[in-house]
Design a protein around this motif. Structure first.
Motif, PDB file in Angstrom:
ATOM      1  N   LEU A  64       0.828  -1.195   0.000  1.00 47.88           N
ATOM      2  CA  LEU A  64       0.000   0.000   0.000  1.00 47.88           C
ATOM      3  C   LEU A  64       0.866   1.250   0.000  1.00 47.88           C
ATOM      4  O   LEU A  64       1.991   1.232   0.514  1.00 47.88           O
ATOM      5  CB  LEU A  64      -0.919  -0.004   1.229  1.00 47.88           C
ATOM      6  CG  LEU A  64      -1.860  -1.212   1.354  1.00 47.88           C
ATOM      7  CD1 LEU A  64      -2.643  -1.138   2.649  1.00 47.88           C
ATOM      8  CD2 LEU A  64      -2.795  -1.277   0.156  1.00 47.88           C
ATOM      9  N   PRO A  65       0.385   2.342  -0.576  1.00 48.30           N
ATOM     10  CA  PRO A  65       1.177   3.574  -0.602  1.00 48.30           C
ATOM     11  C   PRO A  65       1.353   4.152   0.797  1.00 48.30           C
ATOM     12  O   PRO A  65       0.534   3.936   1.694  1.00 48.30           O
ATOM     13  CB  PRO A  65       0.351   4.496  -1.503  1.00 48.30           C
ATOM     14  CG  PRO A  65      -1.040   3.958  -1.447  1.00 48.30           C
ATOM     15  CD  PRO A  65      -0.905   2.482  -1.274  1.00 48.30           C
ATOM     16  N   GLY A  66       2.427   4.927   0.958  1.00 49.52           N
ATOM     17  CA  GLY A  66       2.682   5.596   2.237  1.00 49.52           C
ATOM     18  C   GLY A  66       3.710   4.868   3.084  1.00 49.52           C
ATOM     19  O   GLY A  66       4.208   3.797   2.731  1.00 49.52           O
ATOM     20  N   ARG A  67       4.059   5.475   4.190  1.00 46.06           N
ATOM     21  CA  ARG A  67       5.007   4.907   5.144  1.00 46.06           C
ATOM     22  C   ARG A  67       4.408   4.964   6.543  1.00 46.06           C
ATOM     23  O   ARG A  67       3.654   5.877   6.857  1.00 46.06           O
ATOM     24  CB  ARG A  67       6.328   5.698   5.101  1.00 46.06           C
ATOM     25  CG  ARG A  67       7.072   5.514   3.788  1.00 46.06           C
ATOM     26  CD  ARG A  67       8.435   6.209   3.838  1.00 46.06           C
ATOM     27  NE  ARG A  67       9.169   6.035   2.617  1.00 46.06           N
ATOM     28  CZ  ARG A  67       9.877   4.936   2.320  1.00 46.06           C
ATOM     29  NH1 ARG A  67       9.930   3.941   3.183  1.00 46.06           N
ATOM     30  NH2 ARG A  67      10.521   4.848   1.183  1.00 46.06           N
ATOM     31  N   PRO A  68       4.735   3.969   7.394  1.00 49.79           N
ATOM     32  CA  PRO A  68       5.575   2.809   7.103  1.00 49.79           C
ATOM     33  C   PRO A  68       4.901   1.870   6.112  1.00 49.79           C
ATOM     34  O   PRO A  68       3.688   1.965   5.862  1.00 49.79           O
ATOM     35  CB  PRO A  68       5.724   2.139   8.472  1.00 49.79           C
ATOM     36  CG  PRO A  68       4.473   2.499   9.201  1.00 49.79           C
ATOM     37  CD  PRO A  68       4.159   3.912   8.760  1.00 49.79           C
ATOM     38  N   ALA A  69       5.718   0.966   5.547  1.00 50.28           N
ATOM     39  CA  ALA A  69       5.194   0.029   4.554  1.00 50.28           C
ATOM     40  C   ALA A  69       4.093  -0.831   5.166  1.00 50.28           C
ATOM     41  O   ALA A  69       4.252  -1.379   6.259  1.00 50.28           O
ATOM     42  CB  ALA A  69       6.329  -0.852   4.029  1.00 50.28           C
TER      43      ALA A  69
END
Length: 327
Positions: A64-69
């Motif tokens: 999925l997009p964004g952090r954390p993974a």
């Protein structure tokens, strides 16, 4: 997770026990982070990342997009069916080798495998003449023959290699050919060979300036079985996107290219647009379909197509034709 390394049931599809254990962990925890999955499995984070990367390659996991993974599982039904198709393809390739060995040593009788040479132009002319003999069906795999004429009553199916459709000009040429020949066209990454089959009785396997001509035999049967498996895996060159307001035919093509595994950069090159344009259009398509990931967007579009009974291919040609040998 106790027993994370214990054997499970996906080994027959080529999924090792450790990867399957992680897949099951993500199924139970959609959107889980690496840290949460490490706690669930008892593994260190580095091992979780390695296994997750393998699952992504097999289409079982989506980052999925964004952090954390964070990771989301692909729906088991279609994802595992795709793995099963790949394994069946490997089995069919092994059968092709066995059939070639058997037919190559068949004593007496007409040769079932003939070699044709003379250079690329000579092979092109032979392929054109071979197509002209078709009475019922023409199957194309890899790159299309240079010349073809629509013949009433002759059905055509083609699975093009993404590597061949590597420019907007070739993509446009394939669309024009599909329209002019009433051809059902699909696209697949990494097509294993360049093939032309006429009436399921003669096949031409090309390799540059030489070719093999296959006659009715176990080897030809294996080639036909492999073709049908690749057809199942391929995506329509002109997919339909009915039932979703705001989606156009171009959106459907973009979804098909994305579903086949191409990167945004590769898609942009083939469509002749900027990479940012591809990214922007994909975000809009996902919003229209209510999808969080591209994988979900492809599934949603497929559901809409099935739900309306429409597709980019003619309903009367929905299934592969039967074996006409001896007709």
């Amino acid at each position: 997770m106790a027993g994370a390394d214990a054997p499970y049931g996906l080994g027959a599809l080529g999924v090792p026990a450790a990867e399957e254990a992680l897949y099951r962990a993500v199924l139970a925890r959609p959107g889980a982070t690496v840290a949460r999955l490490a706690a669930a499995t008892g593994w260190d984070p580095a091992r979780v990342r390695r296994r997750a990367l393998a699952l992504e390659r097999w289409g079982l996991l989506v980052r999925l997009p964004g952090r954390p993974a964070r990771f989301s599982p692909a729906p088991p039904g279609p994802a595992l069916e795709a793995l099963a198709l790949r394994r069946r393809e490997e089995i069919e390739r092994a059968r092709l080798v066995a059939a070639a060995l058997t037919d190559g040593f068949r004593p007496g009788g007409r040769a079932v495998v003939e070699t044709f040479g003379g250079g690329p132009e000579a092979v092109d002319r032979f392929a054109s003449r071979l197509q002209g003999t078709a009475r019922r069906e023409v199957l194309v795999l890899g790159a299309p023959p240079l010349s073809a004429t629509a013949v009433p009553g002759v059905r055509r199916r083609a699975v093009y290699d993404h590597a061949w459709l590597d420019s907007p000009e070739r993509l446009a040429a394939a669309r024009e050919a599909a329209a002019g020949l009433a051809e059902r066209s699909r696209v697949l990454a990494e097509v294993p060979l360049v093939l032309l089959v006429v009436d399921r009785t003669t096949a031409l396997v090309r390799d540059g300036g030489t070719a093999l001509v296959l006659r009715p035999s176990g080897l030809l049967d294996g080639v036909l079985a492999l073709y049908e498996l690749l057809w199942e895996r391929a995506v329509p060159l002109e997919p339909a996107t009915p039932g979703a307001d705001g989606l156009s035919g171009d959106d459907g093509r973009l979804l098909a290219l994305s579903a086949s595994g191409l990167t945004d950069r590769a898609i942009a090159r083939r469509l002749g647009v900027a990479q940012r344009t591809v990214e922007r259009r994909m975000r809009r398509i996902m919003n229209v379909l209510g999808a969080r990931t591209r994988f979900q967007a492809g599934l949603r579009a497929a559901e809409l197509t099935r739900g309306t009974g429409l597709s980019a291919e003619s309903p009367r040609d929905a299934g592969p034709p039967g074996d006409h040998r001896g007709a």
